[in-house]
Design an enzyme around this catalytic site. Structure first.
Site, PDB file in Angstrom:
ATOM      1  N   ASP A 141       0.835  -1.203   0.000  1.00 42.14           N
ATOM      2  CA  ASP A 141       0.000   0.000   0.000  1.00 42.14           C
ATOM      3  C   ASP A 141       0.872   1.255   0.000  1.00 42.14           C
ATOM      4  O   ASP A 141       0.361   2.373  -0.085  1.00 42.14           O
ATOM      5  CB  ASP A 141      -1.024  -0.008   1.153  1.00 42.14           C
ATOM      6  N   SER A 142       2.198   1.073   0.038  1.00 43.55           N
ATOM      7  CA  SER A 142       3.118   2.204  -0.172  1.00 43.55           C
ATOM      8  C   SER A 142       2.952   2.750  -1.598  1.00 43.55           C
ATOM      9  O   SER A 142       3.475   3.825  -1.909  1.00 43.55           O
ATOM     10  CB  SER A 142       4.572   1.788   0.074  1.00 43.55           C
ATOM     11  N   LYS A 169      -1.170  -9.620   2.704  1.00 47.01           N
ATOM     12  CA  LYS A 169      -0.442  -9.154   3.890  1.00 47.01           C
ATOM     13  C   LYS A 169      -1.357  -8.226   4.664  1.00 47.01           C
ATOM     14  O   LYS A 169      -2.097  -7.453   4.072  1.00 47.01           O
ATOM     15  CB  LYS A 169       0.834  -8.405   3.486  1.00 47.01           C
ATOM     16  N   GLU A 201       8.961  -4.223  10.558  1.00 44.86           N
ATOM     17  CA  GLU A 201       9.376  -2.909  10.034  1.00 44.86           C
ATOM     18  C   GLU A 201       9.893  -2.023  11.161  1.00 44.86           C
ATOM     19  O   GLU A 201       9.211  -1.828  12.190  1.00 44.86           O
ATOM     20  CB  GLU A 201       8.184  -2.238   9.315  1.00 44.86           C
TER      21      GLU A 201
HETATM   22  O1  KIV Z   1       3.477  -1.164   1.640  1.00 41.87           O
HETATM   23  C1  KIV Z   1       4.669  -1.504   1.735  1.00 41.87           C
HETATM   24  O2  KIV Z   1       5.517  -1.143   0.917  1.00 41.87           O
HETATM   25  C2  KIV Z   1       5.042  -2.332   2.872  1.00 41.87           C
HETATM   26  C3  KIV Z   1       6.494  -2.632   3.044  1.00 41.87           C
HETATM   27  C4  KIV Z   1       7.183  -1.475   3.663  1.00 41.87           C
HETATM   28  C5  KIV Z   1       6.708  -3.875   3.818  1.00 41.87           C
HETATM   29  O3  KIV Z   1       4.218  -2.719   3.631  1.00 41.87           O
END
Ligand code: KIV
Length: 264
Positions: A42-43, A111, A179
């Site tokens: 979700d980044s 996730k 994280e």
């Molecule tokens: O959304 C993302 O990129 C993440 C990573 C930082 C593990 O959850």
């Protein structure tokens, strides 16, 4: 094909490499480099889509990008990141929403951020055949609760995080993202649970590492987080390439004869 079984078997044998991707272009880069896991993180929200954090991204936007990633993912295991408030306790509906990432988008697992309170949802997902990757430590979806993005699990919080990790393991996760936690805690969790840990700012003892592709490629014109490493400067290179194009058009150097079509 990399599967959740392959990932579990890598613990203690071979470091797991996970990288985010947000579209078919970034997925193809990751696939060609043979990463084990592509995370449709979700980044996506605060990198490619320009939001200030990960909270505003919708489930529909995540599905749209996940399908593009899955189409170009080669042998990699593709993990779908459940966005903020995608699940709110209506388990049958929430399982269906998560399952859509596998059924319609072509992902292989989901996730989710969060600790022991996630156990019933994780069990429901796993029981229906949806593999789950956990996420503890700094959880970016909790940015407003923290009042910023800070290292987690220091001091007394370490023991709590360890218990949460065990609860998620018992619930059936196949891997756990850690994280921004102290390196020592990253090592302790990795030893305490049988499923692989995948760290981002969680030190060298984790069973694998994950990076955000925008950081790794230097795609953003900003400061790099401490846990990240830049392997290219694509924003800089891209902006310079566009400047050259602008100059060429304005000074009549582009298009050239070779770029033009004749009658035949
Ligand atoms: O959304 C993302 O990129 C993440 C990573 C930082 C593990 O959850």
């Amino acid at each position: 094909m990399i599967t959740t079984k392959t990932i579990l078997a890598q613990k203690g044998k071979q470091k797991i490499v996970m990288l985010t991707a947000y579209d078919a272009i970034t997925a193809a880069m990751a696939a060609r480099a043979k990463v084990d896991i592509i995370l449709v993180g979700d980044s996506l929200a605060d990198t490619a889509l320009g939001y200030p954090n990960t909270l505003p991204i919708s489930l529909e936007a995540m599905y749209h990008h996940a399908a593009a990633v899955a189409r170009a993912s080669g042998e990699a295991l593709v993990v779908f990141d459940l966005p903020f408030l995608a699940d709110c306790g209506d388990i049958p509906r929430d399982v269906e929403r998560a399952g859509h990432a596998l059924k319609a988008c072509g992902c292989h697992a989901v996730k989710l951020e969060g600790g022991a309170y996630r156990v019933p949802f994780i069990q429901a997902l796993v029981e229906r055949g949806i593999p789950v990757m956990g996420h503890l430590g700094l959880m970016p979806q909790h940015v407003h609760r923290y009042g910023g993005m800070f290292v987690q699990g220091r001091g007394d919080a370490a023991e709590r995080l360890l218990l949460e990790a065990k609860a998620l393991e018992d619930a059936g996760i196949f891997a756990l993202v850690l994280e921004c936690v102290p390196e020592e805690l990253g090592g302790m969790v990795s030893e305490a649970i049988k499923v692989p840990t995948i760290g981002i700012g969680a030190g060298r003892s984790c069973d694998g590492q994950v990076q955000v592709i925008a950081d790794l490629l230097g795609l953003l014109d900003g400061k790099l987080p401490k846990h990240a490493k830049r392997y290219a400067l694509l924003f800089e290179q891209g902006a310079r390439a566009v400047e050259s194009y602008v100059d060429d058009v304005r000074s009549l150097r582009f298009p050239e004869e070779s770029n033009c079509f004749g009658d035949q």
